[in-house]
Scaffold this motif. Structure first.
Motif, short mmCIF file in Angstrom:
data_model
loop_
_atom_site.label_atom_id
_atom_site.label_comp_id
_atom_site.label_asym_id
_atom_site.label_seq_id
_atom_site.Cartn_x
_atom_site.Cartn_y
_atom_site.Cartn_z
N SER A 207 13.61 -58.55 117.39
CA SER A 207 13.90 -59.10 118.85
C SER A 207 15.09 -58.04 119.34
O SER A 207 16.03 -58.25 118.95
N ALA B 6 7.48 -60.49 112.37
CA ALA B 6 7.26 -61.18 113.60
C ALA B 6 8.04 -60.49 114.70
O ALA B 6 9.22 -60.09 114.54
N ALA B 7 7.24 -60.11 115.74
CA ALA B 7 7.85 -59.46 117.06
C ALA B 7 7.00 -59.54 118.07
O ALA B 7 5.87 -60.00 118.00
N MET B 8 7.64 -59.34 119.09
CA MET B 8 6.74 -59.29 120.55
C MET B 8 7.11 -58.14 121.31
O MET B 8 8.11 -57.47 121.09
N SER C 15 9.43 -54.72 120.50
CA SER C 15 9.89 -54.71 119.40
C SER C 15 8.23 -54.85 118.33
O SER C 15 8.29 -54.20 117.18
N ALA C 16 7.37 -55.29 118.80
CA ALA C 16 5.82 -55.56 118.16
C ALA C 16 5.40 -54.10 118.01
O ALA C 16 4.70 -53.75 117.04
N ALA D 172 7.02 -52.43 115.41
CA ALA D 172 6.78 -53.07 114.07
C ALA D 172 5.18 -52.61 113.62
O ALA D 172 5.09 -52.50 112.51
N SER D 173 4.42 -52.61 114.62
CA SER D 173 2.99 -52.35 114.38
C SER D 173 2.93 -50.60 113.79
O SER D 173 2.07 -50.43 112.90
N ILE E 147 10.13 -65.52 118.28
CA ILE E 147 10.93 -64.82 117.21
C ILE E 147 11.85 -65.60 116.68
O ILE E 147 11.92 -65.96 115.38
N LEU F 169 1.39 -58.55 111.02
CA LEU F 169 2.29 -58.52 112.12
C LEU F 169 2.03 -59.81 112.74
O LEU F 169 0.83 -60.21 113.02
N TRP F 170 3.11 -60.61 113.15
CA TRP F 170 2.99 -61.94 113.69
C TRP F 170 3.57 -61.88 115.05
O TRP F 170 4.55 -61.66 115.14
N LYS F 171 2.74 -62.31 115.86
CA LYS F 171 2.89 -62.51 117.35
C LYS F 171 2.60 -63.93 117.99
O LYS F 171 1.98 -64.10 118.90
#
Length: 352
Positions: free
Chosen positions: A101, A54-56, A59-60, A63-64, A109, A80-82
């Protein structure tokens, strides 16, 4: 328009020295991986069968990158969860939830991490502190903390911290040799791409010049697809400029149709193909065919080639190249690459 070979330009436009941070990327990869790998076993965790990261925002992006590399060897699915909360399937100790985060206060998050603990998932928080760190400590969950002045430049560290943590948890095999190669490849590239290297010998400076008054559209496939998205995001954040990205081979089934009747926007655009030995052979052939179509339509195009042997080195070589290209685009425009007025204002509006 600023002169990229005038060293006085950088102190004026980049007073907080983002360029120095970019030069440390190889070390950041090494340090992030070591920090992630030091993660202690998770109490109560079952045999991990699925992973949700989980990231935005930035940070996402990290993560990706990690997810793209991890899926090449991991025996479990990684998504990947946004969004707020978690997907319905994420529950129980066999689900690993990694919450990222930078500030620790990203509300989406925090929501995901809260649900992870409520559903009995194995959970790890990666953050500089804030609410997320407090929640992790209270729940007895895994916690990786770090310090970072500029979230915009923390992507490589975060990505490698995720990979190190997955190695520590037994999801991935040891990656230390790949990390060492990555650090060496990035160091060699920095010698050619740093501000002191003149534009005549500096491909990143020349590509940034092509971006002026154009809409760059990045193409990437496989492990390079999230790199293309990162270039787009860095253009937005650093250069305060519009950009787009497309994923190969899917773009061959839709985006290529836009070449037939290029409008004025295509004449003010440029396609950048991010390519490397890690591309599937058929993807390489598709790039050749796509290039032919673009040439026939008269579209502006260029490419950047990955360096190194391991998938990690190839991925981060293109990440680094994009760091410099987007940085130089901001410098040419006279834009401080570390200013984030709109993002800050958005947070103020939401907080009120």
């Amino acid at each position: 328009m600023r002169n990229l070979d005038d060293q006085n330009t950088y102190a004026t436009v980049d007073p907080r020295n983002l360029r120095g941070r970019i030069l440390e990327m190889g070390k950041d990869c090494q340090n992030g991986y070591a920090t992630g790998k030091s993660l202690a076993p998770l109490p109560g965790a079952g045999s991990i069968r699925q992973i949700v990261i989980a990231a935005m925002g930035g940070s996402a992006a990290g993560a990706s990158l990690a997810a793209a590399l991890a899926t090449q060897t991991a025996a479990v699915p990684i998504i990947l969860w946004k969004e707020y909360g978690l997907p319905a399937f994420a529950k129980g100790p066999e689900t690993l939830v990694m919450a990222l985060s930078n500030s620790g206060n990203t509300e989406e998050i925090a929501s995901a991490f809260e649900q992870a603990t409520q559903r009995g998932c194995a959970a790890v928080a990666i953050t500089t502190g804030g609410r997320l760190a407090q929640m992790a400590r209270a729940a007895g969950a895994g916690l990786i903390t770090y310090e970072w002045a500029f979230p915009i430049s923390s992507v490589p560290w975060t990505a490698c911290a995720v990979l190190g943590a997955l190695v520590a948890l037994g999801v991935l095999p040891e990656m230390a040799p790949d990390v060492s190669e990555t650090e060496a490849v990035l160091a060699a590239m920095n010698d050619k791409l740093r501000p002191e290297s003149p534009a005549m010998h500096n491909g990143a400076k020349r590509m940034a010049g092509q971006f002026m008054d154009r809409l760059p559209v990045m193409y990437g496939a496989g492990i390079f697809a999230p790199v293309a998205k990162l270039w787009k995001a860095q253009m937005h954040e650093r250069a305060k400029s519009l950009a787009a990205s497309e994923e190969m081979p899917d773009l061959n089934h839709n985006a290529v149709e836009s070449y037939d009747h290029p409008q004025a926007v295509w004449q003010k655009s440029i396609v950048i193909a991010l390519r490397g030995a890690a591309d599937h052979p058929r993807v390489a052939r598709r790039y050749e065919a796509t290039t032919t179509l673009m040439l026939e339509a008269g579209l502006n195009q260029d490419s950047a080639r990955a360096q190194g042997h391991s998938p990690m080195a190839q991925m981060f070589s293109l990440v680094l190249y994009g760091e410099w290209v987007t940085y130089y685009t901001a410098i040419i425009a006279g834009t401080d690459p570390l200013q984030e007025h709109a993002v800050t204002r958005m947070k103020e509006i939401l907080a009120s």
